[in-house]
Design a protein around this motif. Structure first.
Motif, PDB file in Angstrom:
ATOM      1  N   PRO A  62      30.062 -27.877  14.031  1.00 42.96           N
ATOM      2  CA  PRO A  62      29.065 -27.066  14.743  1.00 42.96           C
ATOM      3  C   PRO A  62      29.582 -25.649  14.990  1.00 42.96           C
ATOM      4  O   PRO A  62      30.772 -25.429  15.237  1.00 42.96           O
ATOM      5  N   GLY A  63      28.673 -24.690  14.911  1.00 40.96           N
ATOM      6  CA  GLY A  63      29.028 -23.293  15.146  1.00 40.96           C
ATOM      7  C   GLY A  63      27.911 -22.576  15.873  1.00 40.96           C
ATOM      8  O   GLY A  63      26.808 -23.109  16.046  1.00 40.96           O
ATOM      9  N   SER A  64      28.195 -21.352  16.286  1.00 39.40           N
ATOM     10  CA  SER A  64      27.255 -20.609  17.124  1.00 39.40           C
ATOM     11  C   SER A  64      26.349 -19.666  16.339  1.00 39.40           C
ATOM     12  O   SER A  64      25.440 -19.068  16.910  1.00 39.40           O
ATOM     13  N   ARG A  65      26.572 -19.516  15.045  1.00 39.60           N
ATOM     14  CA  ARG A  65      25.737 -18.600  14.270  1.00 39.60           C
ATOM     15  C   ARG A  65      24.373 -19.224  13.990  1.00 39.60           C
ATOM     16  O   ARG A  65      24.220 -20.432  13.920  1.00 39.60           O
ATOM     17  N   ASP A  66      23.372 -18.346  13.787  1.00 42.16           N
ATOM     18  CA  ASP A  66      21.979 -18.802  13.725  1.00 42.16           C
ATOM     19  C   ASP A  66      21.655 -19.619  12.482  1.00 42.16           C
ATOM     20  O   ASP A  66      20.965 -20.628  12.561  1.00 42.16           O
ATOM     21  N   ILE A  67      22.137 -19.175  11.321  1.00 41.08           N
ATOM     22  CA  ILE A  67      21.743 -19.822  10.069  1.00 41.08           C
ATOM     23  C   ILE A  67      22.793 -20.860   9.679  1.00 41.08           C
ATOM     24  O   ILE A  67      23.957 -20.512   9.451  1.00 41.08           O
ATOM     25  N   PRO A  68      22.417 -22.140   9.594  1.00 39.50           N
ATOM     26  CA  PRO A  68      23.395 -23.147   9.157  1.00 39.50           C
ATOM     27  C   PRO A  68      23.751 -22.954   7.687  1.00 39.50           C
ATOM     28  O   PRO A  68      22.989 -22.378   6.909  1.00 39.50           O
ATOM     29  N   ILE A  69      24.930 -23.450   7.313  1.00 42.43           N
ATOM     30  CA  ILE A  69      25.396 -23.378   5.934  1.00 42.43           C
ATOM     31  C   ILE A  69      25.594 -24.794   5.403  1.00 42.43           C
ATOM     32  O   ILE A  69      26.278 -25.606   6.025  1.00 42.43           O
ATOM     33  N   LEU A  90      37.617 -23.444   2.357  1.00 45.15           N
ATOM     34  CA  LEU A  90      36.385 -22.755   2.706  1.00 45.15           C
ATOM     35  C   LEU A  90      35.725 -23.378   3.935  1.00 45.15           C
ATOM     36  O   LEU A  90      35.249 -22.661   4.825  1.00 45.15           O
ATOM     37  N   GLY A  91      35.676 -24.705   4.000  1.00 45.55           N
ATOM     38  CA  GLY A  91      35.031 -25.359   5.131  1.00 45.55           C
ATOM     39  C   GLY A  91      35.664 -24.996   6.462  1.00 45.55           C
ATOM     40  O   GLY A  91      34.969 -24.651   7.431  1.00 45.55           O
ATOM     41  N   ILE A  92      36.999 -25.054   6.525  1.00 44.64           N
ATOM     42  CA  ILE A  92      37.708 -24.725   7.771  1.00 44.64           C
ATOM     43  C   ILE A  92      37.590 -23.235   8.078  1.00 44.64           C
ATOM     44  O   ILE A  92      37.407 -22.841   9.235  1.00 44.64           O
ATOM     45  N   SER A  93      37.675 -22.395   7.065  1.00 43.24           N
ATOM     46  CA  SER A  93      37.576 -20.941   7.274  1.00 43.24           C
ATOM     47  C   SER A  93      36.201 -20.550   7.819  1.00 43.24           C
ATOM     48  O   SER A  93      36.096 -19.700   8.711  1.00 43.24           O
ATOM     49  N   LEU A  94      35.145 -21.152   7.298  1.00 41.21           N
ATOM     50  CA  LEU A  94      33.805 -20.871   7.812  1.00 41.21           C
ATOM     51  C   LEU A  94      33.668 -21.365   9.252  1.00 41.21           C
ATOM     52  O   LEU A  94      33.068 -20.684  10.099  1.00 41.21           O
ATOM     53  N   ASP A 100      27.913 -22.566  11.473  1.00 43.00           N
ATOM     54  CA  ASP A 100      27.492 -23.957  11.616  1.00 43.00           C
ATOM     55  C   ASP A 100      27.538 -24.575  10.217  1.00 43.00           C
ATOM     56  O   ASP A 100      26.648 -24.356   9.399  1.00 43.00           O
ATOM     57  N   VAL A 101      28.583 -25.343   9.940  1.00 42.54           N
ATOM     58  CA  VAL A 101      28.892 -25.787   8.582  1.00 42.54           C
ATOM     59  C   VAL A 101      28.525 -27.255   8.403  1.00 42.54           C
ATOM     60  O   VAL A 101      28.976 -28.123   9.155  1.00 42.54           O
ATOM     61  N   TRP A 102      27.700 -27.512   7.387  1.00 45.89           N
ATOM     62  CA  TRP A 102      27.304 -28.870   7.030  1.00 45.89           C
ATOM     63  C   TRP A 102      27.801 -29.188   5.624  1.00 45.89           C
ATOM     64  O   TRP A 102      27.604 -28.398   4.705  1.00 45.89           O
ATOM     65  N   MET A 103      28.449 -30.331   5.456  1.00 39.14           N
ATOM     66  CA  MET A 103      28.978 -30.746   4.163  1.00 39.14           C
ATOM     67  C   MET A 103      28.370 -32.093   3.799  1.00 39.14           C
ATOM     68  O   MET A 103      28.520 -33.067   4.523  1.00 39.14           O
ATOM     69  N   LEU A 147      17.582 -28.668   8.937  1.00 37.67           N
ATOM     70  CA  LEU A 147      16.644 -27.749   9.579  1.00 37.67           C
ATOM     71  C   LEU A 147      16.021 -28.389  10.815  1.00 37.67           C
ATOM     72  O   LEU A 147      15.781 -27.701  11.825  1.00 37.67           O
ATOM     73  N   GLN A 148      15.786 -29.692  10.774  1.00 37.46           N
ATOM     74  CA  GLN A 148      15.226 -30.378  11.938  1.00 37.46           C
ATOM     75  C   GLN A 148      16.222 -30.392  13.098  1.00 37.46           C
ATOM     76  O   GLN A 148      15.858 -30.119  14.250  1.00 37.46           O
ATOM     77  N   VAL A 149      17.482 -30.709  12.797  1.00 36.31           N
ATOM     78  CA  VAL A 149      18.494 -30.809  13.854  1.00 36.31           C
ATOM     79  C   VAL A 149      18.792 -29.439  14.462  1.00 36.31           C
ATOM     80  O   VAL A 149      18.938 -29.296  15.679  1.00 36.31           O
ATOM     81  N   THR A 150      18.875 -28.415  13.622  1.00 35.80           N
ATOM     82  CA  THR A 150      19.276 -27.086  14.103  1.00 35.80           C
ATOM     83  C   THR A 150      18.101 -26.256  14.603  1.00 35.80           C
ATOM     84  O   THR A 150      18.303 -25.302  15.358  1.00 35.80           O
ATOM     85  N   GLY A 151      16.897 -26.579  14.169  1.00 37.05           N
ATOM     86  CA  GLY A 151      15.747 -25.767  14.524  1.00 37.05           C
ATOM     87  C   GLY A 151      15.635 -24.490  13.720  1.00 37.05           C
ATOM     88  O   GLY A 151      14.763 -23.649  13.990  1.00 37.05           O
ATOM     89  N   ALA A 152      16.486 -24.313  12.727  1.00 41.14           N
ATOM     90  CA  ALA A 152      16.445 -23.114  11.883  1.00 41.14           C
ATOM     91  C   ALA A 152      15.287 -23.207  10.893  1.00 41.14           C
ATOM     92  O   ALA A 152      14.833 -24.300  10.541  1.00 41.14           O
ATOM     93  N   LYS A 153      14.809 -22.042  10.442  1.00 42.71           N
ATOM     94  CA  LYS A 153      13.728 -22.009   9.460  1.00 42.71           C
ATOM     95  C   LYS A 153      14.265 -22.091   8.035  1.00 42.71           C
ATOM     96  O   LYS A 153      13.573 -22.564   7.134  1.00 42.71           O
ATOM     97  N   LYS A 154      15.504 -21.610   7.857  1.00 39.58           N
ATOM     98  CA  LYS A 154      16.134 -21.610   6.545  1.00 39.58           C
ATOM     99  C   LYS A 154      17.612 -21.925   6.708  1.00 39.58           C
ATOM    100  O   LYS A 154      18.165 -21.862   7.805  1.00 39.58           O
TER     101      LYS A 154
END
Length: 391
Positions: A62-69, A90-94, A100-103, A147-154
């Motif tokens: 989990p992260g605080s930025r708006d757009i999940p990756i 890359l995963g740890i660096s992000l 907000d990193v999803w793998m 998108l459902q969990v985070t509430g993000a549009k993209k």
């Protein structure tokens, strides 16, 4: 000495020659959860159900930025590929940069080997999997869930190898998903297979023979964690020196491009502790069909094509409707995704906003995720793309 330390000491020094750091060896024995926790990011784990009954595992930092990756692994791989280099991965660096990193894990690998009704150890139907299943069913379910969990549009996406192929399959078959991707950063992008050197070409030409042999022995899963193939790979390939000579220098490097400067023998126990992570036999046959047809399209069912496609030959995927923004990053020494094939893909995708070839000529197919200096060579490009491609 406590119980845990005693076990680690025994594992490190009783079975392997004392030639690589104990830390390197034990990392190859850790699960995704254990490895991520070791580097300061205990992951959240989710189960995602696809519309055809498969149960997929997602790992999240989990992260605080708006757009999940979303980080999407390639063939024979898993979510672990994004954290194998620890703090230099890359995963740890992000995650360290508060993204907000999803793998994800596609159906059939070690973390997504479940189904509502089918048993992967008993039911051959579980392994009836090709690229359409990965793209149309798995990826759509994964995107909707995030998108459902985070509430993000993209969401932003970063794929490696065939982890990009599934986006092209999804975007061409379900065009409504193009608008759910802010930008796809495609590392070592694969779609076309025909411009390949001899080892890959040989596999493409002989894949049907290999497939028939596997079918004769009722083998549908390749390199699964519980079967003999994988146990032999781990036994041999995880050895730092002899395993490196056999599995990297003799097998993998001829396929992906030689680069022992980025992937050395000391990293071998980590790689083969997590890779290969299992894969369906049918999907590899699908790749070989794309190679032979010299076009990028769905599985060829032969005499049954009329039933599936209402035509005698399978159609090509319609890349002209894959409207998501895409950044292609290719390696000059990448034998699995040679520049000729990437250039063809670039011409057929309508919204390639950038095409980048790193200056290091030795950069091969595996360096994009496992290279020792990838953090210096590639990460600045990726972070710049994420910062400057917001919707």
């Amino acid at each position: 000495m406590g119980v845990f330390k005693t076990e680690v000491f025994f594992l490190c020094y009783a079975f392997l020659p004392v030639v690589v750091p104990c830390d390197t060896r034990t990392n190859g024995r850790l699960s995704f959860q254990e490895l991520a926790t070791k580097y300061g990011h205990p992951p959240q784990e989710y189960q995602v159900n696809t519309e055809d009954g498969y149960i997929l595992t997602l790992h999240r930092f989990p992260g605080s930025r708006d757009i999940p990756i979303l980080l999407q692994h390639g063939t024979l791989d898993s979510s672990a590929t994004w954290i194998l280099r620890g703090n230099d991965s890359l995963g740890i660096s992000l995650a360290n940069a508060k993204y907000d990193v999803w793998m994800s894990n596609l159906r059939g690998n070690r973390y997504s080997r479940k189904h509502k009704y089918l048993n992967p150890d008993k039911d051959a139907a579980f392994w009836d999997i090709d690229l359409d299943h990965f793209g149309i069913y798995d990826l759509s379910a994964i995107i909707d869930f995030i998108l459902q969990v985070t509430g993000a549009k993209k969401l932003n996406a970063i794929g490696h190898s065939a982890g990009n192929t599934v986006f092209y399959v999804l975007g061409s078959n379900r065009p409504q998903y193009n608008s759910k991707i802010n930008v796809l950063i495609a590392l070592a992008p694969i779609a076309y297979f025909h411009n390949h050197h001899k080892p890959v070409a040989w596999l493409g030409k002989n894949a049907e023979i290999i497939n028939n042999i596997l079918l004769a022995f009722n083998i549908h899963e390749l390199f699964g964690e519980t079967i003999l193939q994988q146990k032999l790979v781990k036994l041999i390939c995880s050895q730092p020196h002899i395993g490196y000579e056999i599995c990297m220098n003799s097998l993998l490097f001829p396929l992906v491009g030689f680069d022992n400067q980025e992937i050395g023998s000391e990293f071998n126990p980590i790689i083969f502790g997590h890779f290969p992570a299992g894969f369906p036999r049918k999907t590899l046959l699908h790749y070989s069909q794309i190679f032979k047809r010299k076009s990028f399209g769905p599985f060829d069912y032969g005499d049954d094509n009329v039933r599936y496609y209402n035509r005698t030959r399978p159609p090509s995927y319609n890349l002209s409707v894959v409207s998501m923004r895409i950044i292609l990053i290719a390696g000059e020494n990448d034998k699995l995704a040679p520049l000729k094939n990437v250039n063809r893909l670039r011409k057929n995708l309508p919204n390639v906003v950038k095409y980048i070839v790193p200056a290091q000529k030795r950069f091969n197919h595996l360096d994009f995720t496992w290279g020792e200096h990838t953090k210096l060579i590639l990460f600045p490009i990726i972070f710049d793309a994420l910062e400057n491609n917001n919707y």
